[in-house]
Design a protein around this motif. Structure first.
Motif, PDB file in Angstrom:
ATOM      1  N   ILE A  36      33.385  14.455  32.465  1.00 53.63           N
ATOM      2  CA  ILE A  36      33.335  13.010  32.620  1.00 53.63           C
ATOM      3  C   ILE A  36      32.935  12.391  31.278  1.00 53.63           C
ATOM      4  O   ILE A  36      31.920  12.766  30.696  1.00 53.63           O
ATOM      5  N   LYS A  38      31.635   9.556  28.581  1.00 54.47           N
ATOM      6  CA  LYS A  38      30.597   8.531  28.534  1.00 54.47           C
ATOM      7  C   LYS A  38      31.163   7.190  28.990  1.00 54.47           C
ATOM      8  O   LYS A  38      32.216   6.761  28.522  1.00 54.47           O
ATOM      9  N   LEU A  42      31.553   8.259  38.140  1.00 53.95           N
ATOM     10  CA  LEU A  42      31.772   9.403  39.014  1.00 53.95           C
ATOM     11  C   LEU A  42      32.133   8.905  40.410  1.00 53.95           C
ATOM     12  O   LEU A  42      33.014   9.449  41.064  1.00 53.95           O
ATOM     13  N   VAL A  55      25.409  18.427  38.654  1.00 53.11           N
ATOM     14  CA  VAL A  55      25.418  18.148  37.214  1.00 53.11           C
ATOM     15  C   VAL A  55      25.123  19.419  36.422  1.00 53.11           C
ATOM     16  O   VAL A  55      24.042  19.990  36.528  1.00 53.11           O
ATOM     17  N   GLY A  58      24.668  16.777  30.804  1.00 55.59           N
ATOM     18  CA  GLY A  58      24.805  15.339  30.657  1.00 55.59           C
ATOM     19  C   GLY A  58      23.906  14.560  31.600  1.00 55.59           C
ATOM     20  O   GLY A  58      23.212  15.131  32.445  1.00 55.59           O
ATOM     21  N   SER A  60      23.640  10.822  34.000  1.00 58.35           N
ATOM     22  CA  SER A  60      24.297   9.652  34.586  1.00 58.35           C
ATOM     23  C   SER A  60      23.246   8.696  35.122  1.00 58.35           C
ATOM     24  O   SER A  60      22.101   9.081  35.366  1.00 58.35           O
ATOM     25  N   THR A  99      27.390   6.445  36.995  1.00 56.57           N
ATOM     26  CA  THR A  99      28.150   6.265  35.763  1.00 56.57           C
ATOM     27  C   THR A  99      27.568   7.168  34.674  1.00 56.57           C
ATOM     28  O   THR A  99      26.344   7.266  34.536  1.00 56.57           O
ATOM     29  N   ALA A 100      28.435   7.796  33.895  1.00 56.39           N
ATOM     30  CA  ALA A 100      27.990   8.722  32.850  1.00 56.39           C
ATOM     31  C   ALA A 100      27.344   7.958  31.694  1.00 56.39           C
ATOM     32  O   ALA A 100      27.955   7.053  31.126  1.00 56.39           O
ATOM     33  N   ASP A 103      28.605  12.120  27.644  1.00 53.84           N
ATOM     34  CA  ASP A 103      29.617  13.043  28.161  1.00 53.84           C
ATOM     35  C   ASP A 103      28.965  14.048  29.110  1.00 53.84           C
ATOM     36  O   ASP A 103      27.903  14.590  28.800  1.00 53.84           O
ATOM     37  N   MET A 104      29.623  14.284  30.240  1.00 54.93           N
ATOM     38  CA  MET A 104      29.042  15.130  31.282  1.00 54.93           C
ATOM     39  C   MET A 104      29.987  16.254  31.691  1.00 54.93           C
ATOM     40  O   MET A 104      31.217  16.133  31.553  1.00 54.93           O
TER      41      MET A 104
END
Length: 229
Positions: A36, A38, A42, A55, A58, A60, A99-100, A103-104
């Motif tokens: 995901i 940045k 999600l 997770v 990263g 969120s 929301t990220a 970067d995840m």
């Protein structure tokens, strides 16, 4: 090999640790690994989820929109946390958006795997309940903070929380860089007010800034501010 659930150390931080080796293999086969970017979502508030997110890497933000469209950040998720389990288990729409922040890497586990395992593994059910109870406790703490602490106290608390949970670099700046809007949405203030408070903190020698980066200079003074001194 690391992407297989039975070999993943991340599960030690969440309810998946209660699964047997065979159950973990089933999760590993069914899950979908996702990257995901940045700023990408999600899931959104009011969405029906078909599974949960674990997770791997990263951070969120979990947030909710008020009636006037103002975002309130309720929680920052860490490595190892599972998102969306309340919605999946209750078969209800999501109450928050995710929301990220950066970067995840996440693993999406389909709903059927979760519900089937809940029905067959009481240890897993208990772990899920424990984690949901912890989330409720955190929600209670947010309500108390918003009602009983000043905005400056909440900002000081947020800065210390970010250092404790995410660390700082060799120059003393917080490793997790948030936008000024995100800080405002965490403490429940307008962005303009938040910027003025950061400037005031800097003038008093409590923090230092460099662009978007913030570093804590005087943690004792921040703690005293939180305690009302």
């Amino acid at each position: 090999m690391e992407s297989r659930c039975e070999n993943c150390i991340i599960r030690q931080f969440n309810s998946l640790r209660a699964l047997s080796k065979e159950e973990l293999k089933k999760v590993s086969i069914a899950k979908i690994s996702k990257k995901i970017k940045k700023g990408d979502a999600l899931f959104s508030e009011g969405q029906k989820l078909d599974g949960v997110y674990c997770v791997r890497n990263g951070v969120s933000k979990l947030s909710k929109l008020s009636s006037n469209g103002k975002e309130q950040i309720v929680k920052l998720t860490n490595r190892g946390e599972i998102m969306g389990q309340r919605s999946v288990i209750a078969e209800d729409y999501t109450n928050l958006s995710a929301t990220a922040i950066n970067d995840m890497e996440v693993c999406f586990i389909p709903k059927e795997i979760i519900t089937t395992t809940l029905n067959t593994n009481p240890y897993f059910s208990l772990e899920v309940l424990r984690h949901m109870a912890h989330d409720l406790k955190e929600a209670d703490d947010v309500i108390v903070n918003m009602s009983q602490k000043t905005v400056k106290q909440r900002l000081a608390e947020a800065l210390l929380y970010l250092r404790q949970n995410y660390g700082e670099d060799e120059n003393g700046f917080l490793l997790l860089t948030l936008s000024r809007d995100d800080y405002a949405n965490i403490v429940g203030a307008a962005t303009e007010s938040l910027i003025r408070m950061l400037s005031d903190f800097k003038k008093k020698g409590l923090i230092k800034t460099e662009g978007k980066k913030i570093g804590i200079v005087n943690d004792c003074a921040l703690k005293e501010l939180i305690d009302g001194f």
